[in-house]
Write a protein that holds these residues in place. Sequence first.
Motif, PDB file in Angstrom:
ATOM      1  N   ASP A 194      10.293   3.192   1.734  1.00  0.00           N
ATOM      2  CA  ASP A 194      10.025   2.805   0.294  1.00  0.00           C
ATOM      3  C   ASP A 194       8.741   1.969   0.192  1.00  0.00           C
ATOM      4  N   VAL A 195       8.123   1.906  -1.037  1.00  0.00           N
ATOM      5  CA  VAL A 195       7.136   1.427  -1.112  1.00  0.00           C
ATOM      6  C   VAL A 195       7.163   0.498  -2.458  1.00  0.00           C
ATOM      7  N   VAL A 196       6.593  -0.896  -2.312  1.00  0.00           N
ATOM      8  CA  VAL A 196       6.407  -1.557  -3.498  1.00  0.00           C
ATOM      9  C   VAL A 196       5.050  -2.066  -3.419  1.00  0.00           C
ATOM     10  N   ARG A 197       4.054  -1.824  -4.442  1.00  0.00           N
ATOM     11  CA  ARG A 197       2.766  -2.323  -4.508  1.00  0.00           C
ATOM     12  C   ARG A 197       2.486  -2.282  -5.924  1.00  0.00           C
ATOM     13  N   TRP A 229       0.783  -1.159   0.019  1.00  0.00           N
ATOM     14  CA  TRP A 229      -0.083   0.014   0.080  1.00  0.00           C
ATOM     15  C   TRP A 229       0.653   1.257  -0.091  1.00  0.00           C
ATOM     16  N   HIS A 230       0.153   2.501  -0.335  1.00  0.00           N
ATOM     17  CA  HIS A 230       1.118   3.561  -0.280  1.00  0.00           C
ATOM     18  C   HIS A 230       1.051   4.339   0.840  1.00  0.00           C
ATOM     19  N   VAL A 231       2.272   4.641   1.049  1.00  0.00           N
ATOM     20  CA  VAL A 231       2.802   5.483   2.130  1.00  0.00           C
ATOM     21  C   VAL A 231       3.470   6.538   1.736  1.00  0.00           C
ATOM     22  N   SER A 232       2.903   7.646   2.265  1.00  0.00           N
ATOM     23  CA  SER A 232       3.526   9.090   1.779  1.00  0.00           C
ATOM     24  C   SER A 232       4.800   9.572   2.637  1.00  0.00           C
TER      25      SER A 232
END
Lengths: 342, 342
Positions: free
Chosen positions: A162-165, A154-157
Amino acid sequence: MTSANDGAKTPKRRVTLADVAAHAGVSRALVSIVIRDVPGASAETRKRVMEAAEELGYRPDRRAQLLARQHSRLIGTVFGMAGTFHFDVLDGLYTAAEDRGYELILSALTPNRGERRAVESLQDFRFDALIMLGPDTTKTPLMVGKIPIVVVGWHVSHPAVDVVRTSDEEGMRLVIDHLTQRGHRRIVHVDGGEGAVSDARRTGYLAAMRSAGLGDHTRVLSGGLTQLEGSTAARTLLEESRLPSAVVAFNDEIAVAMLEAFVQAGYRVPQDISITGWDNSQIARLPHVRLTSVTQDAHEMARLAIDRAIARIEATPVADREQVLMPDLVVRATTGLAKADD
Amino acid sequence: MTSANDGAKTPKRRVTLADVAAHAGVSRALVSIVIRDVPGASAETRKRVMEAAEELGYRPDRRAQLLARQHSRLIGTVFGMAGTFHFDVLDGLYTAAEDRGYELILSALTPNRGERRAVESLQDFRFDALIMLGPDTTKTPLMVGKIPIVVVGWHVSHPAVDVVRTSDEEGMRLVIDHLTQRGHRRIVHVDGGEGAVSDARRTGYLAAMRSAGLGDHTRVLSGGLTQLEGSTAARTLLEESRLPSAVVAFNDEIAVAMLEAFVQAGYRVPQDISITGWDNSQIARLPHVRLTSVTQDAHEMARLAIDRAIARIEATPVADREQVLMPDLVVRATTGLAKADD
DNA sequence: TTGAAAGCGCTAACAG
DNA sequence: CTGTTAGCGCTTTCAA
């Protein structure tokens, strides 16, 4: 008094570096070099040491390695109860980490054990990076700034996370397009409750509906993660005078529960109503279910997460904080043409 | 050159025992004693040390503890993908271990990671005992003899392996009694495939049928763990000229899938056929399911497992290698009276 | 290329 | 009750 080889009985003690060194007739440092496979030993020495290690059944002591190294080469992973999808991610994380010479240490999120406790227990092992498969909340993870963090799903601002989605927006677009192309207009979304993923899919639904010119037809029912919420949502709809033309469920569990409820109430799927799920899990493939569902690549997500974590550990520059994969839609038997009057 | 307090900036380094000792004005050994809460320090010293530790935000370094201690106070736990039940056990293990001053380290069984690899990765941490929630096989666990092993969930005959489980025999007896009391005789069992648990329930079924005088009516269909196998089994039955009077499924998933299949085929449950599940999981409680199911106490099993593991570690004598809990039967809406001609 | 030696942060005898 | 002293098994400078 306890010399290296005090003869007869040494049943317990594990084989150490020193044992291997003695056996191979070299220094401990050299054995360390060979075992870690770093430059600094001749091919011949390497061979001799490896043979000695093999012969003695030597395995490095992780505790000692951990303590002596400046980097632990340990990647902490917190995960919650989730379906097959998360287990597939876990599987991918293990292999990807191993390929890169890292090890995973797990910490479970359970009913009585939240993020704080899960992370703290890992912290004491001094892991180099943290991969989070849960808890699926929009909040910034604890630990942010102290260690590289990769959130999977999920998105984290927060700029340090870091984000993988897989794109929930795109997934929704695929679903809504698929349905509108078949004439559906009154498309209801049953969401996944409170989590960040649920938020994303809900938003994606609203956006996709709007761009399909169906902004006036949006309707979101509060759902959850399990079949329980699915059947509740179905009941709500069944009590109304007219069923929607299609239902887009947060996941396969919800979708299947609703499917059942509708069938039991005498409706036909997809003739009377179309239904879609998410995750393309085993349940979606059941011969009597054959659910149209959005699918994402768990192993690819895992690999990207590990790569990113290691890049951060090694301070390798990276292009994009957030890596977003594109999902696919698997069309099966639960979606069809809308009825003429829809 | 790097003395303890080189002033301005020491942003990274974590607080160590030595820091606390300095801050409290005592020796490191004393701090260690206080932190571990073992005898050997005056109340006043204890207080002073605790305050210093608090103030500095000290947390012991697990790596160093692990290396220095003779016992790691670590309990390895291998677990596979499983439903709510196993997650509840995990939850119980965490709290029970913590209560006793131990820590859990997890290793997951995934599609590409079997028992051997799962255990090996833990081994390098030198855990004191191993708790196995999987793989559910009748084989003796690897590691047997090297370390205390507690298997949670199924019978293992090796004398060096402790077992905590809920009686599948008794569970089957409850189910068969319940059904026979309602006139059922042609009772079919759909099993759980290859595992040890499946074996136990199958055997329990056969025994219970026999002691109910229904030895001639036994029939076992091969099933599995998921709804997929349930619907396959249902199809097999539906193709025959006459449905059995009742179906005893290995678990709730199978039971629910069969329930659906029967209903879709136009049969009524329980009027035409009775169905029972196992685990009393959330799915069994769904309002449109209301499945009669066998229930076991996950937290109690977890507590017993931890207690036993620690008893073995500390060489405390124990009475019984195998601890068997008694299950209960939760009767809901999927079981009823047999039809007159059954 | 190899070896000697100094830790990593803590625990556990043992003396005082 | 308190402090001193060795390690635990490995990594990692630094010289040889």
